[in-house]
Write a protein that holds these residues in place. Structure first.
Motif, short mmCIF file in Angstrom:
data_model
loop_
_atom_site.label_atom_id
_atom_site.label_comp_id
_atom_site.label_asym_id
_atom_site.label_seq_id
_atom_site.Cartn_x
_atom_site.Cartn_y
_atom_site.Cartn_z
N MET A 43 31.16 34.10 40.42
CA MET A 43 32.29 33.96 39.51
C MET A 43 33.03 35.28 39.34
N GLU A 44 32.26 36.37 39.25
CA GLU A 44 32.89 37.69 39.11
C GLU A 44 33.63 38.07 40.39
N LEU A 45 33.02 37.77 41.54
CA LEU A 45 33.69 38.04 42.81
C LEU A 45 34.97 37.23 42.93
N ASN A 46 34.92 36.00 42.48
CA ASN A 46 36.09 35.13 42.50
C ASN A 46 37.24 35.78 41.74
N SER A 47 36.94 36.26 40.56
CA SER A 47 37.96 36.90 39.73
C SER A 47 38.50 38.17 40.38
N LEU A 48 37.61 38.98 40.95
CA LEU A 48 38.02 40.23 41.59
C LEU A 48 38.85 39.99 42.85
N PHE A 49 38.52 38.94 43.59
CA PHE A 49 39.31 38.60 44.76
C PHE A 49 40.74 38.24 44.35
N LYS A 50 40.87 37.48 43.29
CA LYS A 50 42.21 37.11 42.81
C LYS A 50 42.99 38.35 42.41
N LYS A 51 42.34 39.29 41.71
CA LYS A 51 43.00 40.54 41.30
C LYS A 51 43.42 41.36 42.51
N ALA A 52 42.64 41.24 43.58
CA ALA A 52 42.95 41.99 44.80
C ALA A 52 43.99 41.29 45.66
N GLY A 53 44.45 40.11 45.21
CA GLY A 53 45.46 39.37 45.96
C GLY A 53 44.89 38.62 47.14
N ILE A 54 43.59 38.34 47.12
CA ILE A 54 42.93 37.59 48.19
C ILE A 54 42.49 36.24 47.61
N ASP A 55 42.98 35.16 48.17
CA ASP A 55 42.71 33.84 47.62
C ASP A 55 41.25 33.44 47.88
N PRO A 56 40.43 33.37 46.84
CA PRO A 56 39.01 33.05 47.04
C PRO A 56 38.77 31.63 47.54
N GLU A 98 38.32 46.11 53.51
CA GLU A 98 38.40 47.49 53.99
C GLU A 98 39.84 47.96 54.09
N ASP A 99 40.76 47.04 54.41
CA ASP A 99 42.17 47.38 54.53
C ASP A 99 42.87 47.46 53.18
N PHE A 100 42.23 46.93 52.16
CA PHE A 100 42.84 46.86 50.83
C PHE A 100 42.86 48.27 50.23
N SER A 101 44.05 48.85 50.07
CA SER A 101 44.16 50.27 49.70
C SER A 101 44.44 50.49 48.21
N THR A 102 45.01 49.48 47.53
CA THR A 102 45.30 49.67 46.11
C THR A 102 44.17 49.11 45.26
N LYS A 103 44.20 49.41 43.98
CA LYS A 103 43.17 48.96 43.03
C LYS A 103 41.77 49.28 43.58
N ARG A 104 41.54 50.57 43.80
CA ARG A 104 40.30 51.01 44.42
C ARG A 104 39.07 50.61 43.61
N ALA A 105 39.21 50.59 42.29
CA ALA A 105 38.07 50.23 41.44
C ALA A 105 37.63 48.79 41.70
N ALA A 106 38.62 47.90 41.85
CA ALA A 106 38.31 46.50 42.12
C ALA A 106 37.65 46.37 43.50
N LYS A 107 38.16 47.10 44.46
CA LYS A 107 37.58 47.07 45.79
C LYS A 107 36.14 47.55 45.77
N LYS A 108 35.90 48.66 45.04
CA LYS A 108 34.56 49.22 44.96
C LYS A 108 33.59 48.23 44.32
N GLU A 149 30.28 46.44 45.91
CA GLU A 149 28.98 46.60 45.22
C GLU A 149 28.33 45.25 44.99
N LEU A 150 29.13 44.29 44.56
CA LEU A 150 28.59 42.95 44.29
C LEU A 150 28.12 42.28 45.58
N LEU A 151 28.85 42.48 46.64
CA LEU A 151 28.44 41.91 47.91
C LEU A 151 27.16 42.57 48.40
#
Length: 433
Positions: A331-344, A412-422, A426-428
């Motif tokens: 569920m948390e990954l789902n939310s973070l993917f949406k914030k990163a602009g990646i459709d979960p 890996e290509d996602f350059s913005t919102k580094r905290a969300a990417k990190k 981590e969750l993965l």
């Protein structure tokens, strides 16, 4: 029933059985029908070629192999035995040859998306306005119905059904060996010659002479290994996930009146759930791959990307996933993917595989499985797991595996919102194998 013989036996050279022998005119005519020839354009193992590059063999290959095993049983093993009705020989051969006739492109993935059942289509082809039906009808007006009943497992003679569909049938004996051959693995090999020699027709089933128990044990363990080392391989499942998502996306876009550059003409009746038998028979893997190739140029970024991934083998990565303890993580990954602009919905997918290698009879339960029976020296019939410690150890035990699939390259290509990417990485890592 007329049983015409060919003036000269026809043979197909086969890498598994050496030769496929055709002596009956009916079988030769069925092989020549357009519905059976279509199976040349349907792979036996769907997306497995992404993992094992040799796995390019077709449902056509396999269907001939199943026919050959049944032919050997009824012509060489059972012939002349008092408990075998030789009048049903042609029925057995036809059901063996045609048992996979209704498979669609990429078979099981295709069925899941569009809620189809290949066995329903197999029966529809046999009973419908087809070349196959016309050939079968030459044996009598009720002959196509009998063949369909064998495939549906409703035919009155369960002995005939068990040759085509049971826990030790010609279908499994062929695909284990054939798939092992074309994937280059050793797991699927077992002593089929020994099993055929110890098969015995008895009343409404086929039993195994007790002296052949160890060959059957080997067969069951070969099947177990093939499922987990080949059929459920995580890379193959990654390709299936992408294939499934492409079809889901194309269906959704059609419902939203998306302006395709390459209109999905062959999919219209599928999307509308108005699929006719004629439409279904026009679908094969060459048609599907044509659309996937063309859809790489569509304006929809998700459809275009997924098609590119499938065609270029840019598959999703995966980690182990335990749905019993990691749903909050998902569920948390789902939310973070949406914030990163990646459709979960398309890029974060849990895929599960499950298999029951052998089971005893559980009446009334879903997917009832008729057990393998041994014929003891004194004539008594005993269920296999009661005599085999090896089979008893795995009887009724379902193994399930869950993987979480995602596009690591996107992260890996996602350059913005580094905290969300990190946090995503981590969750993965926490779900990592």
């Amino acid at each position: 029933m007329v049983n015409k013989k060919l003036s000269e036996e026809k043979v197909f050279k086969d890498p598994v059985h050496r030769y496929i022998h055709v002596r009956d005119e009916l079988i030769w005519d069925l092989i020549g029908t357009k519905e059976f020839q279509r199976l040349r354009r349907i792979r036996q193992l769907g997306t497995t070629f992404f993992t094992f590059h040799g796995a390019e063999h077709s449902r056509f290959n396999h269907s001939l192999g199943v026919y050959e095993i049944v032919r050997r049983i009824v012509d060489d093993v059972f012939k002349g035995r008092p408990q075998w009705n030789d009048e049903e020989r042609l029925l057995c051969l036809c059901a063996a040859l045609l048992h996979d006739l209704g498979h669609g492109p990429f078979s099981h993935s295709f069925e899941k998306v569009f809620h189809l059942d290949h066995e329903d289509y197999t029966q529809a082809i046999i009973l419908g306005d087809t070349e196959v039906h016309a050939v079968l009808s030459e044996q009598g007006v009720d002959f196509p119905k009998k063949v369909a009943e064998v495939i549906a497992k409703t035919y009155e003679n369960k002995q005939v059904v068990s040759l085509i569909s049971s826990q030790i049938d010609a279908d499994r004996m062929d695909y284990l060996q054939r798939d092992a051959y074309y994937t280059g693995v050793s797991y699927g090999h077992f002593d089929m010659e020994r099993i055929l020699r110890v098969m015995r027709p008895r009343e409404d089933q086929v039993v195994i002479k007790s002296s052949g128990m160890h060959a059957v044990e080997d067969y069951i363990m070969s099947r177990y290994q093939m499922y987990w080392q080949v059929y459920f391989h995580p890379v193959t499942r990654s390709a299936e996930v992408i294939l499934t998502k492409i079809l889901h996306r194309a269906k959704l876009l059609h419902q939203q009146f998306f302006a395709f550059k390459h209109e999905p003409l062959h999919f219209y009746s599928l999307f509308k759930e108005e699929m006719t038998l004629e439409d279904y028979l026009k679908l094969d893997e060459s048609v599907i791959l044509y659309y996937f190739q063309a859809w790489q140029d569509e304006d929809d970024a998700i459809l275009s990307d997924l098609c590119r991934r499938f065609m270029d083998r840019k598959l999703f990565k995966y980690v182990e996933f335990n749905p019993n303890v990691q749903m909050m993580t998902l569920m948390e990954l789902n939310s973070l993917f949406k914030k990163a602009g990646i459709d979960p919905d398309y890029y974060l997918v849990v895929d599960s595989s499950s298999d029951l290698p052998y089971d005893f009879y559980r009446p009334g339960e879903e997917e009832e499985r008729l057990p393998i029976h041994l014929q003891m020296a004194n004539g008594e019939i005993r269920e296999l797991s009661r005599e085999s410690e090896i089979v008893d150890a795995i009887s009724g035990k379902r193994r399930t595996d869950h993987k979480l699939y995602f596009p690591l390259d996107m992260l890996e290509d996602f350059s913005t919102k580094r905290a969300a990417k990190k946090k995503i990485l981590e969750l993965l890592h926490l779900t990592n194998s």
